[in-house]
Design a protein around this motif. Structure first.
Motif, mmCIF file in Angstrom:
data_model
loop_
_atom_site.group_PDB
_atom_site.id
_atom_site.type_symbol
_atom_site.label_atom_id
_atom_site.label_comp_id
_atom_site.label_asym_id
_atom_site.label_seq_id
_atom_site.Cartn_x
_atom_site.Cartn_y
_atom_site.Cartn_z
ATOM 1 N N LEU A 1 -23.523 39.297 -34.388
ATOM 2 C CA LEU A 1 -22.382 38.845 -33.600
ATOM 3 C C LEU A 1 -21.531 40.060 -33.247
ATOM 4 O O LEU A 1 -21.615 41.094 -33.911
ATOM 5 N N ARG A 2 -20.771 39.917 -32.185
ATOM 6 C CA ARG A 2 -19.960 41.057 -31.752
ATOM 7 C C ARG A 2 -18.746 41.225 -32.643
ATOM 8 O O ARG A 2 -18.249 40.266 -33.225
ATOM 9 N N ARG A 3 -18.259 42.447 -32.671
ATOM 10 C CA ARG A 3 -17.128 42.764 -33.544
ATOM 11 C C ARG A 3 -15.883 41.960 -33.198
ATOM 12 O O ARG A 3 -15.119 41.576 -34.070
ATOM 13 N N ASN A 4 -15.685 41.714 -31.885
ATOM 14 C CA ASN A 4 -14.459 40.991 -31.519
ATOM 15 C C ASN A 4 -14.440 39.574 -32.093
ATOM 16 O O ASN A 4 -13.391 39.022 -32.379
ATOM 17 N N LEU A 5 -15.636 38.995 -32.264
ATOM 18 C CA LEU A 5 -15.710 37.668 -32.874
ATOM 19 C C LEU A 5 -15.603 37.788 -34.394
ATOM 20 O O LEU A 5 -14.937 36.971 -35.046
ATOM 21 N N ALA A 6 -16.241 38.830 -34.930
ATOM 22 C CA ALA A 6 -16.193 39.064 -36.382
ATOM 23 C C ALA A 6 -14.752 39.277 -36.830
ATOM 24 O O ALA A 6 -14.381 38.941 -37.953
ATOM 25 N N ARG A 7 -13.942 39.834 -35.940
ATOM 26 C CA ARG A 7 -12.545 40.127 -36.257
ATOM 27 C C ARG A 7 -11.746 38.852 -36.538
ATOM 28 O O ARG A 7 -10.703 38.884 -37.165
ATOM 29 N N SER A 8 -12.245 37.696 -36.060
ATOM 30 C CA SER A 8 -11.476 36.474 -36.257
ATOM 31 C C SER A 8 -11.863 35.759 -37.550
ATOM 32 O O SER A 8 -11.351 34.693 -37.842
ATOM 33 N N ILE A 9 -12.782 36.351 -38.313
ATOM 34 C CA ILE A 9 -13.190 35.714 -39.574
ATOM 35 C C ILE A 9 -12.677 36.532 -40.758
ATOM 36 O O ILE A 9 -12.952 37.721 -40.873
ATOM 37 N N ILE A 10 -11.917 35.870 -41.616
ATOM 38 C CA ILE A 10 -11.297 36.552 -42.755
ATOM 39 C C ILE A 10 -12.155 36.338 -43.997
ATOM 40 O O ILE A 10 -12.661 35.235 -44.221
ATOM 41 N N ALA A 11 -12.337 37.379 -44.765
ATOM 42 C CA ALA A 11 -13.170 37.266 -45.958
ATOM 43 C C ALA A 11 -12.567 38.074 -47.099
ATOM 44 O O ALA A 11 -11.844 39.035 -46.884
ATOM 45 N N THR A 12 -12.895 37.648 -48.311
ATOM 46 C CA THR A 12 -12.438 38.360 -49.500
ATOM 47 C C THR A 12 -13.635 39.037 -50.140
ATOM 48 O O THR A 12 -14.586 38.362 -50.543
ATOM 49 N N PRO A 13 -13.629 40.356 -50.224
ATOM 50 C CA PRO A 13 -14.777 41.057 -50.813
ATOM 51 C C PRO A 13 -15.005 40.627 -52.255
ATOM 52 O O PRO A 13 -14.050 40.331 -52.984
ATOM 53 N N ILE A 14 -16.264 40.584 -52.658
ATOM 54 C CA ILE A 14 -16.596 40.258 -54.044
ATOM 55 C C ILE A 14 -16.576 41.553 -54.833
ATOM 56 O O ILE A 14 -17.289 42.501 -54.511
ATOM 57 N N ARG A 15 -15.791 41.619 -55.852
ATOM 58 C CA ARG A 15 -15.559 42.794 -56.698
ATOM 59 C C ARG A 15 -14.979 43.996 -55.956
ATOM 60 O O ARG A 15 -14.479 43.922 -54.861
#
Lengths: 93, 738
Positions: free
Chosen positions: A79-93
């Motif tokens: 997926l393109r970065r501009n779409l990835a930018r709208s998804i928030i995630a919490t890194p594991i460790r």
């Protein structure tokens, strides 16, 4: 797996959060939310299983920097970065 | 949208009560088409759904007691919320909301067992529509390799459907699947639907109760169906709109808003409600029925291959190398069967000439039908080779990587990686390229791709380039590295690409309406191609090309033959057959003298002279004019037309005679040569840019559903070609190259 309770989302926000486009190769994270309201394109991502609570692994960037390749629920997705930018995630460790 | 939910009775199918209709549904890359091929073999039919351009692929199978089943391979789906035209059609067939098809009697849902969760998402949606369903779990071999074990009995009990494990590529489990289909029709028992019992589903269904109640009052019968539809209405305003049209809209709107508010109170954005509900249930089902026994290696292997093939440096290099090799081999390898086909056509023409009495009918058959259709059939080998390589690239999973690498560049002109294949295919022939654009989800992208695809220099332009370059550009080497004819040829290809890029930018900014795309694409794991399926796809492509091209070219050839042959010149009966066997003069200079005979005063000749003033500024005379007119049927026709005009025997496309003839041709009044390198260049530029291809226009009409786009395409490409050729010839003349 998936959590519907708002307090979970709040506690997740306390940890260092980032958006998918900022992850490093090999890094894993748990999806914790979305920026903006989820529009059509991102809804397809949800249908493919990128829901809150899902574990996502950042594989790599494309040779020219965009799009990115991620692994979710055992399959790889680009997926393109501009779409990835709208998804928030919490890194594991 | 929901008539299926209102009427649970199965409507009588078109093909009579003894034929059951089975739709095959699944995610893209689930092996759905492989499974379809394994079930039906070569006995399948490719058509269109009525009124739309989406392919309808179907095949018949029969049970031992002679009950017929029509299997329909629906386009791949991720969900019942369609994004592309293909997907919309599949959804409309399933929901019974269009007049495309009667509702299927039975559904086979194909699930990639290695992507069980995502596959079950679609499965649960389809199940809630209330169909009898068989779940085919494909790629069971990979599941084992990956170290997983699926409890099939447990899963079947939980989902309340028969499950058949299959390995479509090895045809394992196909007999069992057929057996399941055959035993299904007697019961026609509907799948239970997703009556999930986890706490979150219960919570959501509690919230939805008032809305479900409304839906049940308005025709939906089952609890699961009402819950699923309630979630769809809440998530998707479009679907709510359709229900409102059934009356009682205000009450519905009120209920929908009530549910949305309650969702929001629980921190669930309403558009995500359905997705979250289904995945929460699916996660639970998978947790109970899928065991990871050991760590697998499947994705590791793919990741290792990717570490080379999508490497920052090697990735693009290898891609260019692979694609260059493929296109090179399309030309080199295809030339052998192409020569054979050419020989066969010539032989057919000779046979017809020998066995038919002389006369108009013989001329029509030999010069019109055989020569015209033959000129197009010659390109069949290139189509076959192109589709052979494309099938391999796609089946192995490499094509997705090409899109992955190229997306960055296509994004700049407003397209996406999905346009790579249609555009690359267009270098062989725009027709398969334009057909391949069906895989593009976004309609705007799809249209732009279709509109710029004909700028890619297709194989039909190659004979024109070769003739002109061979005749007018000497074999000069610059510094031992650059070869002049090669450079000219390359610049023709580049010109097309550059114009395509500029056109795409303009089209997407100002002309084509619609939302721009994003790029979400699965990168499937690498797999060895299955030769049987590669063969089926090549066979289908060839069949379609011959059928499509055949009809149009046949008609055009007959018209052109008529225009070039009538009215007959009365005085000279020997020279009346253009390019016919009676002409024995081989000498180019004599041939030039013959130009004034039949062709000059035929309708085509008259037309050529009428347009001569228009094309004169491009450096073309009336004979080239005729070639331009006839080449609107198909570009390569200009070669045979000019061969005809110059009365060269055995109008072989690379014939030295035609080459010599055009070199020696002079204007009658001034004695200056008709062709110069500048004229040749001008002509080639015209061929790069003009849409001289009836088949392309016909396929664009078919794919876009109206004459608007093919006409627009023809006009803008023609204007571009004219202006560019004009500029080349006039500027060149000013600089003294005339």
């Amino acid at each position: 797996m998936s959590t519907f309770k708002p307090q979970d989302a709040q506690s997740a926000r306390a940890v260092a959060e980032l958006t998918l486009d900022l992850m490093r190769p090999g890094e894993e994270a748990v999806i914790s939310g979305y920026h903006n309201d989820v529009e059509d394109e991102a809804l397809r991502l949800l249908e493919m299983g990128l829901i809150i609570g899902s574990v996502v692994r950042f594989i790599k960037k494309a040779p020219f920097g965009d799009p990115i390749q991620i692994r979710i629920r055992g399959f790889d997705l680009s997926l393109r970065r501009n779409l990835a930018r709208s998804i928030i995630a919490t890194p594991i460790r | 949208m929901n008539s299926d939910l209102l009427e649970k009775t199965v409507p009588p199918s078109k093909s009579g009560p003894t034929c059951f209709r089975v739709a095959i549904v699944g995610n893209p890359n689930s092996g759905k088409t492989s499974l379809f091929n394994a079930l039906t073999g070569l006995k399948h039919k490719i058509g269109n759904f009525p009124g739309v351009t989406v392919e309808r692929i179907s095949g018949m199978i029969a049970s031992p007691d002679k009950v017929a089943y029509e299997l329909i391979d629906l386009p791949g789906l991720y969900s019942l919320m369609p994004r592309s035209l293909d997907e919309r059609i599949a959804v409309e067939v399933l929901t019974g909301s269009a007049d495309l098809e009667p509702r299927p009697d039975l559904i086979i849902v194909v699930a990639d067992a290695t992507n069980l969760q995502r596959s079950l998402y679609l499965f649960t949606q389809v199940a809630d529509l209330g169909y009898p369903i068989i779940l085919a779990l494909n790629m069971m071999d990979l599941v084992e390799k990956q170290g997983y074990r699926i409890n099939i009995d447990g899963l079947a009990r939980r989902l309340d459907v028969p499950i058949v494990p299959v390995i479509a590529k090895n045809k394992k489990g196909i007999q069992e699947l057929k057996q399941a289909v055959f035993s299904m029709d007697h019961t026609l028992q509907e799948a239970r639907g997703t009556s999930f019992d986890d706490s979150e589903s219960l919570e959501l269904s509690q919230i939805c109760l008032p809305l479900m109640h409304w839906l049940k009052q308005h025709g939906i019968k089952s609890e699961a169906g009402a819950f699923a539809e309630a979630l769809r209405i809440v998530s998707e305003p479009e679907i709510a709109e359709k229900w409102k049209q059934r009356g009682d809209g205000d009450a519905l709107q009120h209920l929908v808003e009530q549910v949305r508010t309650k969702f929001s109170e629980r921190g669930i954005p309403y558009r995500q409600a359905e997705v979250r509900y289904r995945y929460s249930a699916i996660d639970q089902i998978c947790a109970q029925n899928v065991l990871q026994e050991r760590k697998g290696q499947r994705t590791d292997v793919s990741e290792k291959i990717d570490s080379v093939l999508t490497h920052r440096v090697f990735g693009p290099l290898i891609m260019v190398l692979i694609l260059a090799t493929i296109f090179q081999s399309i030309y080199v390898w295809a030339s052998v069967p192409m020569d054979a086909i050419e020989g066969l056509i010539a032989w057919l023409g000779d046979q017809a000439t020998a066995f038919m009495p002389p006369g108009a009918l013989r001329e029509l058959i030999v010069d019109g039908v055989i020569a015209g259709v033959g000129a197009v059939l010659i390109f069949l080998p290139q189509i076959v080779f192109l589709f052979f390589f494309l099938a391999i690239l796609e089946d192995t999973g490499y094509l997705a990587r090409v899109a992955f690498i190229m997306d960055r560049f296509l994004a700049k002109v407003g397209l996406s990686g999905r346009s790579v294949v249609p555009l690359l295919s267009s270098f062989a022939c725009a027709i398969p390229g334009i057909m391949a654009a069906r895989t593009i989800q976004n309609n705007k992208d799809r249209l732009i791709t279709i509109l710029v695809a004909p700028f890619m220099s297709c194989s039909a332009r190659l004979p024109v380039y070769t003739l002109m370059i061979g005749a007018f550009f000497p074999d000069i080497w610059f510094g031992g590295i650059f070869y002049l004819p090669g450079l000219i040829l390359l610049s023709m290809y580049l010109l097309g690409v550059i114009v395509a890029v500029i056109s795409a930018t303009i089209l997407q900014k100002w002309v084509v309406q619609g939302r721009s795309t994003n790029f979400i694409m699965e990168l499937p794991i690498y797999r060895a191609p299955v030769w049987h399926f590669v063969f089926v796809r090549v066979y289908d492509a060839a069949r379609l090309f011959v059928a499509n091209a055949g009809k149009i070219i046949l008609a055009i050839s007959i018209i052109l033959w008529f225009l070039a042959s009538y009215p007959k010149k009365q005085t000279d009966t020997v020279a009346t057959t253009p390019g016919g066997a009676e002409q024995v003069e081989n000498s180019a200079s004599k041939a030039v003298g013959k130009v004034d005979s039949q062709i000059r005063q035929s309708y085509a000749g008259q037309l050529g002279r009428v347009i001569e003033p228009v094309i004169e500024p491009l450096g073309f005379d009336w004979k080239i004019g005729i070639g331009l007119i006839t080449s609107f049927a198909a570009r390569e026709v200009i070669i045979s037309t000019m061969a005809t005009i110059y009365n060269v025997e055995d109008a072989d496309e690379t014939s030295i005679d035609l080459r010599t003839a055009i070199k020696k041709d002079v204007y009658a009044d001034t004695g200056k040569p008709v062709f110069t390198p500048l004229v040749a260049l001008s002509l080639m530029v015209f061929f790069v840019l003009a849409c001289q291809c009836m088949s392309t226009l016909a396929i664009v009409r078919k794919e876009t559903g109206s004459w608007k786009w093919p006409i627009a395409m023809f006009v803008y490409m023609f204007i571009l070609a004219y202006v560019a050729s004009f500029a080349v010839f006039q500027v060149g003349s000013l600089l003294g190259f005339a």
